[in-house]
Every structure is written in structure tokens, then in C-alpha cells.
Design a protein around this motif. Structure first.
Motif, PDB file in Angstrom:
ATOM      1  N   PHE A 194       0.829  -1.214   0.000  1.00 14.18           N
ATOM      2  CA  PHE A 194       0.000   0.000   0.000  1.00 14.18           C
ATOM      3  C   PHE A 194       0.860   1.260   0.000  1.00 14.18           C
ATOM      4  O   PHE A 194       0.535   2.251  -0.666  1.00 14.18           O
ATOM      5  N   ALA A 195       1.982   1.225   0.761  1.00  9.72           N
ATOM      6  CA  ALA A 195       2.877   2.398   0.795  1.00  9.72           C
ATOM      7  C   ALA A 195       3.488   2.637  -0.585  1.00  9.72           C
ATOM      8  O   ALA A 195       3.543   3.776  -1.073  1.00  9.72           O
ATOM      9  N   ARG A 196       3.948   1.516  -1.211  1.00  9.42           N
ATOM     10  CA  ARG A 196       4.501   1.672  -2.562  1.00  9.42           C
ATOM     11  C   ARG A 196       3.445   2.156  -3.544  1.00  9.42           C
ATOM     12  O   ARG A 196       3.717   2.989  -4.410  1.00  9.42           O
ATOM     13  N   LEU A 197       2.224   1.608  -3.362  1.00  3.43           N
ATOM     14  CA  LEU A 197       1.141   2.040  -4.239  1.00  3.43           C
ATOM     15  C   LEU A 197       0.847   3.530  -4.063  1.00  3.43           C
ATOM     16  O   LEU A 197       0.638   4.267  -5.037  1.00  3.43           O
ATOM     17  N   GLN A 198       0.842   3.980  -2.789  1.00  8.61           N
ATOM     18  CA  GLN A 198       0.599   5.406  -2.523  1.00  8.61           C
ATOM     19  C   GLN A 198       1.729   6.270  -3.095  1.00  8.61           C
ATOM     20  O   GLN A 198       1.488   7.325  -3.690  1.00  8.61           O
ATOM     21  N   LYS A 199       2.991   5.764  -2.890  1.00  5.76           N
ATOM     22  CA  LYS A 199       4.121   6.520  -3.447  1.00  5.76           C
ATOM     23  C   LYS A 199       4.055   6.553  -4.969  1.00  5.76           C
ATOM     24  O   LYS A 199       4.328   7.582  -5.607  1.00  5.76           O
ATOM     25  N   TYR A 200       3.661   5.421  -5.589  1.00  9.54           N
ATOM     26  CA  TYR A 200       3.518   5.384  -7.046  1.00  9.54           C
ATOM     27  C   TYR A 200       2.427   6.342  -7.512  1.00  9.54           C
ATOM     28  O   TYR A 200       2.570   7.032  -8.527  1.00  9.54           O
ATOM     29  N   ALA A 201       1.305   6.378  -6.731  1.00 14.82           N
ATOM     30  CA  ALA A 201       0.221   7.300  -7.089  1.00 14.82           C
ATOM     31  C   ALA A 201       0.698   8.749  -7.000  1.00 14.82           C
ATOM     32  O   ALA A 201       0.398   9.579  -7.873  1.00 14.82           O
ATOM     33  N   GLU A 202       1.479   9.077  -5.934  1.00 15.46           N
ATOM     34  CA  GLU A 202       1.997  10.441  -5.811  1.00 15.46           C
ATOM     35  C   GLU A 202       2.966  10.762  -6.950  1.00 15.46           C
ATOM     36  O   GLU A 202       2.941  11.869  -7.518  1.00 15.46           O
ATOM     37  N   SER A 203       3.827   9.748  -7.285  1.00 19.57           N
ATOM     38  CA  SER A 203       4.755  10.003  -8.404  1.00 19.57           C
ATOM     39  C   SER A 203       3.996  10.181  -9.714  1.00 19.57           C
ATOM     40  O   SER A 203       4.339  11.028 -10.535  1.00 19.57           O
TER      41      SER A 203
END
Length: 544
Positions: free
Chosen positions: A163-172
């Protein structure tokens, strides 16, 4: 006492880590409990003979054993399982013990207490093995549960990290989308700017095309107006010619009638007319010789090289100016204002089409004869237009273009004011004898005096004659201006002194004039202007 061989229900090669579920473990425990309850309990030791007497009071008690040591490890096991693990209390007898505190005493005899039945050794070992097996299964179940919990925690951590990677990917992705949006907006702004620039440039080009069309329409209207005026002039001349022919026919008729009536008288007078014609021819020859002598200005030692027709034309133009224009008109206050007006118009002349048309229009209006007599106006115009060779830099390369501009102005003016051409030619002959063409050659050193140099065109400055180099420079400038006037042609405009006169001038120049430095410079200037005109015409044709 014999022993029986006891074997476990499970095989020897049991997997130390069985993949059992909790239901399988409970089913196995229930099966063991059912087997245990089906077999009657047997004591480990046989009671003594005295313990089995009939008088002895048998009393039994039930004892439950709680495993306190395993309470910490088995907190998670349910009550049913705990009950299954602890064996139900069995009766056993204590025949060897006697109690003095017993309430039931009879006759001083001690009644034996049956506390628990004794079991045999095999069954005890079997129970111990079953208990160890049960504990082992519990330990394996506990390890499986801890492994499952660890796996579950790992899965939770992986899910959180995902989920953290997904959130970071969404922000990127949001940042990339924002940058792409900014880049796209910048591209849109650039494209819009280029489009606006192209629209503005297209608008400017269209406005230039409209302006060019307006100028072309104006020029076309002007050409049509001039063509109409030329047609009207031709019609007028045609009517005049027809009237002249009619008068000539009428005169011919009258002459025919006169010849018929006076045929005999005409024959008698023929001899007299022939004698009169001979006398007139003699008089003309005498007048020609007299004009030739006058052209030499009665200076001895000077030989004139010129064609007879050129000298006659020069004499006629000189007489025209002498008779029509008073001397020193520049000093007359009455014509000084008019002189300045013509000089101002000619001073603005530039080698451009608009400048030539504007100056020609101004000069045509100035020569209309309203404010000044026509001969004086023509003389002033000729003097000012030819003085450009003196006022401008003749050594500049652009003087050739300026000479052609003067030629256009002179042609446009003389087309509307034909009398001006005679005054222009007279002024050319005055300032440069090679425009006649004519050459004065001094036969001896005595003839090379100040008057001789004044006759051939040397100018006097501060009481001294100019140098030969300066004199040749002005000779070249005047001949260039004269050649430009002759060789200039405008479509639809009749030239009163055009290329035919130029060929005559060239033939008389080559046939009559000797080869000297001055004549060579004059001839080179004339031919150079001719070549420049051909190159200019060729370039204009290529551009068109």
C-alpha cells in the motif's frame, strides 16, 4: 507375571511434522479417549490376600489431577480438551494402610481403604506414551499456529508496504501528470504564439498585397489616362492631317485649273525659275560657309571637326535660345522665385520610380506657362536638370542610376511639353561640345589660349582654368546624362529625341571626330551607358 507387547496406533515412521489440522488433532484425541474408556482399568499390582477379606470396609474416592506445570503453556486449549487430557479418577484400594481416625471402626479392626485400582505396567506405559504423543502434537500445533501468525504478520507487513509503494507510485504519477500538464500547457502556449505570429504575418502580407494592388491600379489608371491622352492627340493630329490633305487637294485642284489656264505662261517662266533656283542655291552655300565661319568664332588657328548637319542643328538651337530667352535671366528678380521652385523640385530627384513620377508631375505643372513664359521656363528647366552633373558626385557608382532617373524625367516632361527638348539639346551643346558632336583642334601653340579652352568647355574657378582631369570628369558626366536621355524609353510615350538620334550621333562622332583623349572618354561614356541600359533591361526581363 507376564508382559504383553503394546504398540502405538500410529506407524513407526510417523512424520515428525505432520500437516494435521486442528480437526484432525481433536478427532485423534477423541479416538484415544474412547479406546481408553472401553478398556477396564487394571491395577498395576495385585492386592494382597488380606485386603480382599470380606469383613474389610471398602471405601473408594475419586481424585482429579490438574497439571499446574502445563497451565502456562496450555492456556489456549479449551476446557473440553483439558478434560480429555486428564484421566478420569479411578478407584484404587489402600489395603496396606490403616487409619486410626476412621469413623467406622468395628471391633478394633482397621478396615482397608480401596483408593484406586492398580493397573498393569503395559497400560501405564501406553498411557504415558499417549500423553507424550499428545504433548508432542500440541507442541506441533502450537508451532504451526505461531508459524501461521508469523506468516500472517508478514503478509500484513507486505500488504502495508505494498500500500505504501502504491501510494508513493500514485503520488509520483500525480507529479508526472502535473509536469506533463505544465509541459502540455507550455506547448499549447508556444503553438498559440506561433499561430498568432503566422496570422499577423499573413495579415501583413495581405495588407502589402492590397497596397501593391492599389498602387498597380493607380499606375494602370495613370497609364490608361496617358494612353487616352495619346489617343486624343493622335486623333487631333489625324484630323489636322485630314484637314491639311483636304486643303492640299483643294489647292491641287486650283493649281490644276491654273496650270490649264496658264500653261503657256508656265513654260516661259520655267527658265526664269531655274535661274532663280540656282541663285538661291548659291545663297544657301554662302550662308552655310558663313555659319561655319561664325561657329569658329573667328578664331584663327582652330580647326573644327564636325558633321555639316550637326553644325546646322547646333546653330539653329543656339539661335532659338538667343531669340527667345533674354540674357542673364538668373539675375532677374521676376524669374528668381520660379528658378528656385524648379531647382527645388530637381534637387529632390532620386533614382526611384515614385520620386521620378512626383518630380516629373511637379515640373510639368511648372512649365505650363501660367506664371512664367514658356521659353524662359524651358530654359530654366534645361539649365537645372543638366546642372546635376555639377551638383552631384559624378564619381559615385550610383550616378548612372541618377542619370537614368534624369532621362526619365526629361522624357516625361518633353512628352507633355515638346518645346523643352530644343532647349535641353541647346543646353547640352553649350556645356559639352561633344554632344553636338564637335571637336575644336588648336593647330599651333598660340591658339591654345584661354579663349580656346573656354570654347571647348573648360570652366574657370577663381580666375584659373580647371584641371584636365576635372574637365574630362565633367565631359564624361554630361555625355552619360545625354546618352541616358537618348536611350530611355517608356512604353506608350513618344520620344522626340530617341534611339534613332543616338545612332546618328554615334555615326557622326565616329566619322567626323579625331581620336583624342577627350573624344575617347566621351565615346566610352556613351557606350558604357548603352551597356548599362542593356544589362538593366535584361535583369528586368529576367525578374518579370
Amino acid at each position: 507375571m507376564g508382559f504383553a507387547r503394546v504398540e502405538l496406533r500410529c506407524p513407526r515412521a510417523l512424520d515428525p511434522r505432520p500437516s494435521w489440522t486442528l480437526g484432525d488433532v481433536l478427532a485423534e484425541l477423541d479416538a484415544l479417549d474412547a479406546t481408553r474408556q472401553a478398556a477396564p482399568p487394571t491395577p498395576l499390582k495385585q492386592p494382597p490376600d488380606w485386603a480382599s477379606a470380606g469383613t474389610a470396609r471398602q471405601k473408594a474416592f475419586v481424585m482429579r489431577v490438574d497439571d499446574e506445570d502445563d497451565s502456562d503453556d496450555e492456556d489456549d486449549i479449551s476446557d473440553g480438551e483439558s478434560q480429555a487430557l486428564v484421566a478420569t479418577g479411578a478407584r484404587f484400594s489402600c489395603n496396606d494402610l490403616e487409619s486410626s481416625d476412621s469413623d467406622d471402626e468395628s471391633g478394633g479392626q482397621i478396615a482397608p481403604y480401596l483408593l484406586m485400582e492398580k493397573r498393569n505396567l503395559e497400560k501405564s506405559i501406553l498411557l504415558e506414551l499417549e500423553r507424550e504423543h499428545h504433548l508432542k502434537v500440541q507442541e506441533e500445533v502450537r508451532s504451526k499456529l505461531s508459524a501461521l501468525e508469523a506468516c500472517h504478520q508478514n503478509e500484513i507487513q507486505k500488504t502495508i508496504s505494498a500500500f505504501a509503494r502504491l501510494q508513493k507510485y500514485a503520488e509520483s504519477r500525480k507529479e508526472i501528470d502535473r509536469r506533463l500538464d505544465v509541459h502540455f500547457q507550455r506547448r499549447i502556449a508556444e503553438v498559440l504564439d506561433r499561430h498568432l505570429s503566422m496570422v499577423q504575418r499573413d495579415h501583413e502580407q495581405k495588407s502589402q498585397i492590397v497596397e501593391r494592388r492599389i498602387r498597380d491600379d493607380a499606375a494602370l489608371e495613370e497609364a490608361k489616362r496617358k494612353e487616352q491622352s495619346i489617343k486624343e492627340e493622335k486623333l487631333r493630329q489625324e484630323r489636322a492631317r485630314q484637314e491639311s490633305e483636304a486643303r492640299q487637294k483643294e489647292a491641287a485642284k486650283l493649281a490644276a485649273e491654273a496650270r490649264k489656264t496658264a500653261f503657256e505662261a508656265a513654260q516661259k517662266e520655267a527658265a526664269e525659275k531655274e535661274a532663280a533656283e540656282k541663285e538661291a542655291a548659291k545663297l544657301r552655300e554662302a550662308a552655310a560657309s558663313q555659319s561655319s565661319q561664325n561657329s569658329q568664332d573667328n578664331i584663327a588657328g582652330i580647326k573644327v571637326f564636325a558633321d555639316k548637319y550637326a553644325l546646322e542643328a547646333e546653330s539653329r538651337r543656339r539661335a532659338l535660345v538667343h531669340n527667345q530667352v533674354p540674357e542673364n535671366i538668373h539675375l532677374n528678380k521676376e524669374f528668381s522665385k520660379y528658378d528656385r521652385q524648379i531647382a527645388k523640385s530637381i534637387g529632390k530627384l532620386m533614382p526611384t520610380t515614385d520620386s521620378v513620377r512626383a518630380r516629373a508631375s511637379e515640373l510639368i505643372k511648372a512649365l505650363d506657362g501660367r506664371d512664367c513664359p514658356r521659353p524662359i521656363a524651358c530654359s530654366l528647366f534645361a539649365n537645372k536638370i543638366i546642372s546635376i552633373a555639377k551638383s552631384r558626385n559624378t564619381k559615385d557608382k550610383t550616378f548612372g542610376n541618377l542619370a537614368f532617373a534624369c532621362g526619365y524625367v526629361m522624357l516625361l516632361v518633353t512628352n507633355q511639353v515638346p518645346d523643352a527638348m530644343d532647349y535641353l539639346l541647346a543646353e547640352f551643346n553649350r556645356v559639352c561640345i561633344y554632344t553636338v558632336p564637335k571637336h575644336l583642334h588648336a593647330l599651333n601653340a598660340q591658339a591654345r589660349n584661354k579663349d580656346y579652352y573656354g570654347l571647348i568647355g573648360y570652366q574657370e574657378e577663381n580666375g584659373q582654368l580647371e584641371s584636365t582631369e576635372s574637365y574630362l570628369t565633367y565631359v564624361v558626366a554630361y555625355v552619360k546624362l545625354y546618352a541616358a536621355m537618348i536611350q530611355t524609353e517608356i512604353k506608350g510615350v513618344r520620344h522626340p529625341h530617341g534611339l534613332a538620334e543616338g545612332w546618328k550621333w554615334l555615326a557622326m562622332f565616329l566619322n567626323a571626330l579625331p581620336a583624342t583623349t577627350a573624344t575617347a572618354c566621351a565615346l566610352h561614356a556613351f557606350l558604357k551607358v548603352k551597356m548599362h541600359l542593356e544589362i538593366h533591361s535584361f535583369c528586368v526581363h529576367v525578374v518579370k
